[in-house]
Write a protein that holds these residues in place. Structure first.
Motif, short mmCIF file in Angstrom:
data_model
loop_
_atom_site.label_atom_id
_atom_site.label_comp_id
_atom_site.label_asym_id
_atom_site.label_seq_id
_atom_site.Cartn_x
_atom_site.Cartn_y
_atom_site.Cartn_z
N LEU A 188 2.42 -1.26 10.24
CA LEU A 188 1.86 -1.27 8.84
C LEU A 188 2.58 -0.14 7.84
O LEU A 188 3.09 -0.50 6.84
N ILE A 189 2.62 0.94 8.45
CA ILE A 189 3.24 2.12 7.52
C ILE A 189 4.75 1.74 7.60
O ILE A 189 5.05 2.10 6.60
N ALA A 194 5.16 -0.67 5.05
CA ALA A 194 4.95 -0.24 3.72
C ALA A 194 6.04 0.46 3.20
O ALA A 194 6.40 0.42 2.05
N GLU A 220 9.23 -1.58 2.60
CA GLU A 220 9.04 -2.48 1.43
C GLU A 220 9.11 -1.77 0.17
O GLU A 220 9.39 -2.35 -0.90
N GLY A 221 9.04 -0.33 0.29
CA GLY A 221 9.04 0.63 -0.93
C GLY A 221 10.26 0.24 -1.64
O GLY A 221 10.33 0.25 -2.97
N ILE A 231 10.56 -2.77 -3.43
CA ILE A 231 9.60 -2.79 -4.90
C ILE A 231 10.42 -1.78 -6.08
O ILE A 231 10.39 -2.14 -7.17
N PHE A 232 11.02 -0.74 -5.51
CA PHE A 232 11.87 -0.06 -6.46
C PHE A 232 12.68 -0.78 -7.11
O PHE A 232 12.90 -0.50 -8.31
N PHE A 253 12.85 -4.04 -7.51
CA PHE A 253 12.07 -4.88 -8.56
C PHE A 253 11.71 -4.08 -9.75
O PHE A 253 11.69 -4.87 -10.84
N VAL A 254 11.06 -2.99 -9.62
CA VAL A 254 10.76 -2.28 -10.69
C VAL A 254 11.86 -2.12 -11.68
O VAL A 254 11.77 -1.94 -12.83
N ARG A 309 4.69 1.66 -5.56
CA ARG A 309 4.43 0.80 -4.63
C ARG A 309 3.20 -0.24 -5.13
O ARG A 309 3.28 -1.56 -5.35
N ASN A 311 3.88 -4.00 -6.70
CA ASN A 311 3.42 -5.01 -5.80
C ASN A 311 2.68 -5.87 -6.42
O ASN A 311 2.36 -7.10 -6.76
N GLN A 362 -2.23 -3.94 0.22
CA GLN A 362 -1.59 -2.78 -0.57
C GLN A 362 -2.87 -1.76 -0.66
O GLN A 362 -2.62 -0.82 -0.49
N ALA A 366 -4.84 -1.30 1.77
CA ALA A 366 -4.71 -0.66 3.16
C ALA A 366 -3.69 0.22 3.35
O ALA A 366 -4.11 1.35 3.66
N VAL A 367 -2.67 -0.18 2.62
CA VAL A 367 -1.55 0.70 2.79
C VAL A 367 -1.78 2.05 1.98
O VAL A 367 -1.46 3.26 2.63
N PHE A 421 -4.22 4.21 3.76
CA PHE A 421 -3.70 4.67 5.20
C PHE A 421 -2.68 5.88 4.74
O PHE A 421 -2.45 6.66 5.71
N LEU A 422 -1.85 5.48 3.77
CA LEU A 422 -0.86 6.66 3.57
C LEU A 422 -1.44 8.00 3.14
O LEU A 422 -1.02 8.85 3.64
N ILE A 442 -2.74 9.64 6.19
CA ILE A 442 -1.83 9.96 6.91
C ILE A 442 -1.15 11.44 6.54
O ILE A 442 -1.04 12.37 7.03
#
Lengths: 72, 231
Positions: free
Chosen positions: A48-49, A52, A55-56, A59-60, A62-63, B172, B176, B211, B213-214, B217-218, B221
């Motif tokens: 998951l991490i 994420a 995927e960043g 997203i960058f 896209f922005v 992020r 999203n 999103q 959860a992410v 979570f981040l 961590i």
């Protein structure tokens, strides 16, 4: 404006990298779970991490594309 | 094509809901109003669910609540380590707020996390938690030393992360939610019947919860990274 549209399209191409990266990560994760099903919890959270973070980049991109279209 | 562009522009804009007529007018944007609504609902639900807690013979609601709190505590303990206790309530609160704001588009309201100011504020709070914890539990000198770990040559990268981590967290979440919102608006514009309901399950519900959860979570961590003891 036409150049701006092309630039936005190029910025969104960052999605390729994120897609490949997440695909590889997920594939490896399923391999790992198949090999060691008892570790699936830890593998899932790591995946998951990783997803994420990968995927960043998309997203960058896209922005950036949105900024180019609407403010440039 | 012109109509499409208008829909896009409308989705991008942060509307002002009303203006407080003091100091020459303070604009209150839509995201703040929806945030207030979420806060009110969360507060009401919290009071409703916790006003009759019993030590003996707990009801179904109380057991469900205890499970949720236990899950949160375990999550904080696993990711933050020994000093998890003060962080668990914060993480839970942020999770509830972000979760509700992400999925509120289902009820036809604009998600507050679509506004970059809201996500920037959340990321700034995470920044304070991450580096505040580092200095709180390691002391001033120890906290400084943490920037030079694992080897001193990485210090510039660690210092850069102070800016990059909140920026990435903020962008992020914002990207999203805004992306999902724009796609939903486009689908609604192109095909107003049937399809939005199905797409909404993925774009509003699933993406929003992932999103949430992410983000939590981040934050957990990164906090744990700063204060975890070597075992």
């Amino acid at each position: 404006m036409e150049l701006g549209i092309i630039a936005a399209g190029l910025a969104v191409l960052t999605g390729i990298g994120a897609g490949i990266g997440i695909g590889i990560a997920t594939g490896k994760a399923s391999e790992a779970i198949a090999r060691q099903p008892e570790a699936s919890g830890k593998i899932n959270s790591t995946l998951l991490i990783g997803c994420a973070l990968a995927e960043g980049t998309a997203i960058f991109g896209f922005v950036t594309a949105l900024i180019i279209i609407f403010m440039g | 094509m012109g109509g499409l562009k208008e829909v896009l522009l409308e989705a991008m804009a942060n509307e002002t809901a009303f203006t407080i007529p003091i100091f020459g007018g303070i604009g209150i944007s839509q995201s703040v109003v929806v945030s207030w609504l979420i806060m009110a609902v969360l507060m009401a639900v919290t009071l409703l669910l916790t006003h009759k807690l019993k030590v003996r013979d707990p009801g179904k609601v109380q057991i469900a609540l205890e499970c949720a709190v236990n899950f949160l505590n375990n999550f904080a303990h696993n990711n933050i380590g020994k000093h998890w206790r003060p962080f668990a309530p914060y993480l839970g609160t942020v999770a509830l707020y972000i979760g509700f704001s992400n999925i509120i588009a289902i009820f036809g309201l604009t998600p507050p996390t679509k506004d970059v100011s809201v996500t920037a504020a959340l990321a700034a709070m995470s920044l304070c938690v991450i580096y505040g914890a580092q200095f709180r539990y390691r002391g001033l000198v120890g906290g400084m030393k943490e920037f030079a770990s694992p080897v001193w040559i990485l210090a510039p990268i660690n210092l850069m992360e102070v800016a990059v981590r909140p920026l990435a967290l903020c962008m992020r979440l914002f990207g999203n939610i805004l992306g999902a919102f724009i796609i939903m608006e486009l689908i609604k514009y192109l095909m107003p019947v049937g399809v939005p309901a199905v797409a909404s399950i993925y774009f509003d519900l699933f993406d929003g919860l992932i999103q949430m959860a992410v983000f939590v979570f981040l934050t957990a961590i990164f906090t744990g990274e700063g204060i975890k003891e070597e075992e």
